[in-house]
Design an enzyme around this catalytic site. Structure first.
Site, PDB file in Angstrom:
ATOM      1  N   ARG A  25       0.853  -1.174   0.030  1.00 52.94           N
ATOM      2  CA  ARG A  25      -0.045  -0.082  -0.059  1.00 52.94           C
ATOM      3  C   ARG A  25       0.974   1.267   0.003  1.00 52.94           C
ATOM      4  NH1 ARG A  25      -0.389   4.867   2.494  1.00 52.94           N
ATOM      5  NH2 ARG A  25       0.182   3.554   4.745  1.00 52.94           N
ATOM      6  N   ASP A  26       1.480   1.335   1.223  1.00 53.45           N
ATOM      7  CA  ASP A  26       2.394   2.672   1.197  1.00 53.45           C
ATOM      8  C   ASP A  26       3.501   2.856   0.117  1.00 53.45           C
ATOM      9  OD1 ASP A  26       3.169   5.333   2.150  1.00 53.45           O
ATOM     10  OD2 ASP A  26       3.586   4.565   4.243  1.00 53.45           O
ATOM     11  N   HIS A 218       5.393   4.757  12.703  1.00 53.71           N
ATOM     12  CA  HIS A 218       5.152   4.590  11.224  1.00 53.71           C
ATOM     13  C   HIS A 218       6.450   5.633  10.755  1.00 53.71           C
ATOM     14  CE1 HIS A 218       3.126   4.202   7.066  1.00 53.71           C
ATOM     15  NE2 HIS A 218       3.789   5.191   6.953  1.00 53.71           N
ATOM     16  N   HIS A 220       9.338   7.285   8.329  1.00 59.19           N
ATOM     17  CA  HIS A 220      10.054   7.241   7.029  1.00 59.19           C
ATOM     18  C   HIS A 220      11.448   7.653   7.267  1.00 59.19           C
ATOM     19  CE1 HIS A 220       6.408   7.334   4.348  1.00 59.19           C
ATOM     20  NE2 HIS A 220       5.755   7.181   5.497  1.00 59.19           N
ATOM     21  N   CYS A 251       4.623   9.320  -0.189  1.00 57.99           N
ATOM     22  CA  CYS A 251       3.293   9.765  -0.089  1.00 57.99           C
ATOM     23  C   CYS A 251       2.970  10.586  -1.183  1.00 57.99           C
ATOM     24  CB  CYS A 251       2.780  10.385   1.280  1.00 57.99           C
ATOM     25  SG  CYS A 251       1.133  10.907   1.030  1.00 57.99           S
ATOM     26  N   ASN A 260       9.802   4.349   3.094  1.00 61.59           N
ATOM     27  CA  ASN A 260       9.481   4.061   4.682  1.00 61.59           C
ATOM     28  C   ASN A 260      10.617   3.416   5.150  1.00 61.59           C
ATOM     29  OD1 ASN A 260       6.851   4.054   2.932  1.00 61.59           O
ATOM     30  ND2 ASN A 260       6.131   3.918   5.175  1.00 61.59           N
TER      31      ASN A 260
HETATM   32  P1  HMG Z   1     -13.248  14.452  -3.007  1.00 65.94           P
HETATM   33  O1  HMG Z   1     -12.938  14.673  -4.333  1.00 65.94           O
HETATM   34  O2  HMG Z   1     -13.334  15.464  -1.946  1.00 65.94           O
HETATM   35  O3  HMG Z   1     -14.307  13.434  -2.864  1.00 65.94           O
HETATM   36  O4  HMG Z   1     -11.898  13.331  -2.517  1.00 65.94           O
HETATM   37  P2  HMG Z   1     -16.002  13.591  -2.741  1.00 65.94           P
HETATM   38  O5  HMG Z   1     -16.343  13.104  -1.150  1.00 65.94           O
HETATM   39  O6  HMG Z   1     -16.191  15.154  -3.132  1.00 65.94           O
HETATM   40  O7  HMG Z   1     -16.617  12.904  -3.697  1.00 65.94           O
HETATM   41  C1  HMG Z   1     -16.216  13.231  -5.353  1.00 65.94           C
HETATM   42  C2  HMG Z   1     -16.520  11.935  -5.917  1.00 65.94           C
HETATM   43  O8  HMG Z   1     -15.750  10.984  -5.620  1.00 65.94           O
HETATM   44  C3  HMG Z   1     -17.963  11.351  -6.016  1.00 65.94           C
HETATM   45  O9  HMG Z   1     -18.343  10.674  -7.142  1.00 65.94           O
HETATM   46  C4  HMG Z   1     -17.806   9.924  -4.825  1.00 65.94           C
HETATM   47  O10 HMG Z   1     -18.774   8.992  -4.878  1.00 65.94           O
HETATM   48  C5  HMG Z   1     -16.379   9.621  -5.173  1.00 65.94           C
HETATM   49  P3  HMG Z   1     -19.488  11.365  -7.818  1.00 65.94           P
HETATM   50  O11 HMG Z   1     -20.733  11.417  -7.205  1.00 65.94           O
HETATM   51  O12 HMG Z   1     -18.934  12.553  -8.195  1.00 65.94           O
HETATM   52  O13 HMG Z   1     -19.556  10.466  -9.055  1.00 65.94           O
HETATM   53  N1  HMG Z   1     -15.702   9.151  -4.129  1.00 65.94           N
HETATM   54  C6  HMG Z   1     -15.038   7.860  -4.262  1.00 65.94           C
HETATM   55  N2  HMG Z   1     -14.916   6.866  -5.281  1.00 65.94           N
HETATM   56  C7  HMG Z   1     -14.482   5.591  -4.998  1.00 65.94           C
HETATM   57  N3  HMG Z   1     -13.827   5.393  -3.714  1.00 65.94           N
HETATM   58  C8  HMG Z   1     -13.934   6.497  -2.451  1.00 65.94           C
HETATM   59  C9  HMG Z   1     -14.610   7.503  -2.728  1.00 65.94           C
HETATM   60  N4  HMG Z   1     -15.069   8.688  -2.163  1.00 65.94           N
HETATM   61  C10 HMG Z   1     -15.454   9.549  -2.956  1.00 65.94           C
HETATM   62  N5  HMG Z   1     -13.436   6.107  -1.537  1.00 65.94           N
HETATM   63  C11 HMG Z   1     -11.222  11.765  -1.036  1.00 65.94           C
HETATM   64  C12 HMG Z   1     -12.043  12.862  -0.890  1.00 65.94           C
HETATM   65  C13 HMG Z   1     -11.053  11.397   0.375  1.00 65.94           C
HETATM   66  C14 HMG Z   1     -11.919  10.615  -1.525  1.00 65.94           C
HETATM   67  C15 HMG Z   1      -9.824  11.975  -1.746  1.00 65.94           C
HETATM   68  O14 HMG Z   1      -9.126  12.965  -1.217  1.00 65.94           O
HETATM   69  C16 HMG Z   1      -8.857  10.544  -1.389  1.00 65.94           C
HETATM   70  O15 HMG Z   1      -9.335   9.633  -1.968  1.00 65.94           O
HETATM   71  N6  HMG Z   1      -7.868  10.820  -0.769  1.00 65.94           N
HETATM   72  C17 HMG Z   1      -6.855   9.734  -0.526  1.00 65.94           C
HETATM   73  C18 HMG Z   1      -5.560   9.959  -0.591  1.00 65.94           C
HETATM   74  C19 HMG Z   1      -4.672   9.051  -0.164  1.00 65.94           C
HETATM   75  O16 HMG Z   1      -4.784   7.760  -0.356  1.00 65.94           O
HETATM   76  N7  HMG Z   1      -3.298   9.359   0.167  1.00 65.94           N
HETATM   77  C20 HMG Z   1      -2.327   8.266   0.593  1.00 65.94           C
HETATM   78  C21 HMG Z   1      -2.846   7.593   1.853  1.00 65.94           C
HETATM   79  S1  HMG Z   1      -2.288   8.499   3.395  1.00 65.94           S
HETATM   80  C22 HMG Z   1      -0.712   8.151   3.639  1.00 65.94           C
HETATM   81  O17 HMG Z   1       0.048   7.498   2.742  1.00 65.94           O
HETATM   82  C23 HMG Z   1       0.065   8.425   4.903  1.00 65.94           C
HETATM   83  C24 HMG Z   1       0.213   7.059   5.745  1.00 65.94           C
HETATM   84  O18 HMG Z   1       1.326   6.302   5.033  1.00 65.94           O
HETATM   85  C25 HMG Z   1       0.788   7.571   7.243  1.00 65.94           C
HETATM   86  C26 HMG Z   1       2.160   8.592   6.948  1.00 65.94           C
HETATM   87  O19 HMG Z   1       3.097   8.167   6.241  1.00 65.94           O
HETATM   88  O20 HMG Z   1       1.944   9.535   7.550  1.00 65.94           O
HETATM   89  C27 HMG Z   1      -1.033   6.619   6.065  1.00 65.94           C
HETATM   90 MG    MG Z   2       3.479   6.300   4.962  1.00 69.49          MG
END
Ligand code: HMG
Ligand code: MG
Length: 312
Positions: A25-26, A218, A220, A251, A260
């Site tokens: 995933r990450d 966690h 990096h 990220c 990481n």
């Molecule tokens: P948004 O554009 O604000 O979404 O994104 P929305 O709620 O306004 O919805 C817009 C459209 O997206 C809608 O469709 C929803 O149905 C659809 P429409 O009605 O227009 O056809 N939608 C989805 N479709 C599929 N799956 C979903 C989903 N949600 C809404 N889950 C959102 C908001 C949260 C969805 C977006 O910002 C997003 O997906 N962000 C993910 C970012 C991400 O994955 N980042 C990496 C992970 S975090 C990380 O790596 C850190 C970590 O490792 C720890 C560390 O190191 O710190 C964990």
């Molecule tokens: Mg991370």
């Protein structure tokens, strides 16, 4: 024969550490080229075969935000039957939870931020809006008997806001715990933490009523501090450590986040400390060498480099 460190225990450390493997995933969320679904499935299988008991498989986020993981619906069914391994998945909202539950996920993770800037960049929400989105997600998951991890990014520093005050992290951690998260993972997303800072944050969390046994770390490795920070956390009693096979990772929404902590580097240190992880280092290294071949570049892990060079 694979070299192993001499086991010399140090006082005051946990007897066993659970490694929460985040490579699929990450690690893969940050790759420029899409990794074929079958290769991801084999990666997860090989990690499980190497003895990792928790392997974060993918994310049910918006496919436009993280196209690298847009195949979650195809991938998860390929791996969900693997014996002896838990396969948590990330869910950002109710839609993500629906998708995960439809496929039979039994462990999910929501992901919050200690800072406003990253909440906006990563989730398109303010911090409080993001927490409000998570609340019903956590409640529904728990009602379905699904284990919930709460990630907290930018616990030490933030690329937009600089140093992050400990009280800000404590506030968000407490909110995630109050809404029912079973465990919390403290993310040093851009790798700026140092050991004293880690221990200060852990102590502040304990003082605020968050017990050490629900906390994971966690790290990096941007500034080469990930193992030192891990040791500081172990000395505080933490026994859940996130790591990524071969040091893959980053990220997509935090440019300065590099790889990481490499799982092999972690296992080398833990084996040297006589701490049980259940991981077969030779198999794990072979998996990262194989994955590096799939990605077309060598693993950044020092341990992978040393062991694979030795075996040539
Ligand atoms: P948004 O554009 O604000 O979404 O994104 P929305 O709620 O306004 O919805 C817009 C459209 O997206 C809608 O469709 C929803 O149905 C659809 P429409 O009605 O227009 O056809 N939608 C989805 N479709 C599929 N799956 C979903 C989903 N949600 C809404 N889950 C959102 C908001 C949260 C969805 C977006 O910002 C997003 O997906 N962000 C993910 C970012 C991400 O994955 N980042 C990496 C992970 S975090 C990380 O790596 C850190 C970590 O490792 C720890 C560390 O190191 O710190 C964990
Ligand atoms: Mg991370």
């Amino acid at each position: 024969m694979t070299a192993l460190p001499m086991a010399v225990p140090a006082p005051g450390l946990p007897a066993r550490v659970r490694i929460h493997e985040v490579g699929p995933r990450d690690g893969l969320q940050n790759e420029k080229t899409a990794v074929p679904t079958e290769v991801k499935a084999e990666f997860i299988e090989r990690l499980a075969d190497a003895g990792l008991t928790t392997v974060e498989a993918t994310s049910f986020v918006h496919p436009k935000w993280v196209p690298q993981l847009a195949d979650a619906e195809r991938l998860f069914p390929l791996v969900r039957g693997l014996p002896g391994v838990r396969l948590p998945v990330l869910v950002p909202n109710q839609r993500g939870l629906d998708r995960a539950l439809d496929l039979g996920a039994t462990r999910v993770a929501v992901f919050a931020s200690a800072t406003e800037s990253f909440a906006k960049a990563n989730l398109n929400r303010t911090l409080d809006e993001a927490l409000a989105v998570f609340e019903p997600v956590v409640a529904r998951a728990r009602a379905a008997d699904v284990h919930v991890r709460g990630y907290l990014s930018m616990c030490f520093g933030d690329p937009w806001e600089g140093a992050v005050p400990v009280h800000q992290v404590v506030r968000v951690c407490t909110a995630l715990r109050d809404m029912g998260c079973d465990e919390l993972s403290l993310g040093d997303t851009i790798g700026v933490a140092t050991p004293g800072h880690v221990q200060a944050l852990l102590s502040a969390l304990n003082e605020a009523g968050v017990p050490t046994d629900v906390l994971g770390v966690h790290f990096h490795d941007t500034y080469g501090q990930a193992l030192a920070n891990t040791l500081a956390a172990l000395q505080h009693g933490v026994s859940t450590v996130d790591a990524s096979a071969g040091g893959l990772g980053g990220c997509p929404y935090a440019r300065s986040a590099t790889g990481n902590l490499a799982t092999e580097d972690l296992v080398w240190m833990l084996q040297g400390l006589g701490i049980d992880t259940g991981v077969d280092l030779a198999r794990l290294t072979a998996t990262s060498v194989w994955m590096a071949g799939q990605l077309g570049r060598p693993s950044p892990s020092r341990t992978v480099k040393a062991l694979s060079h030795q075996e040539q």
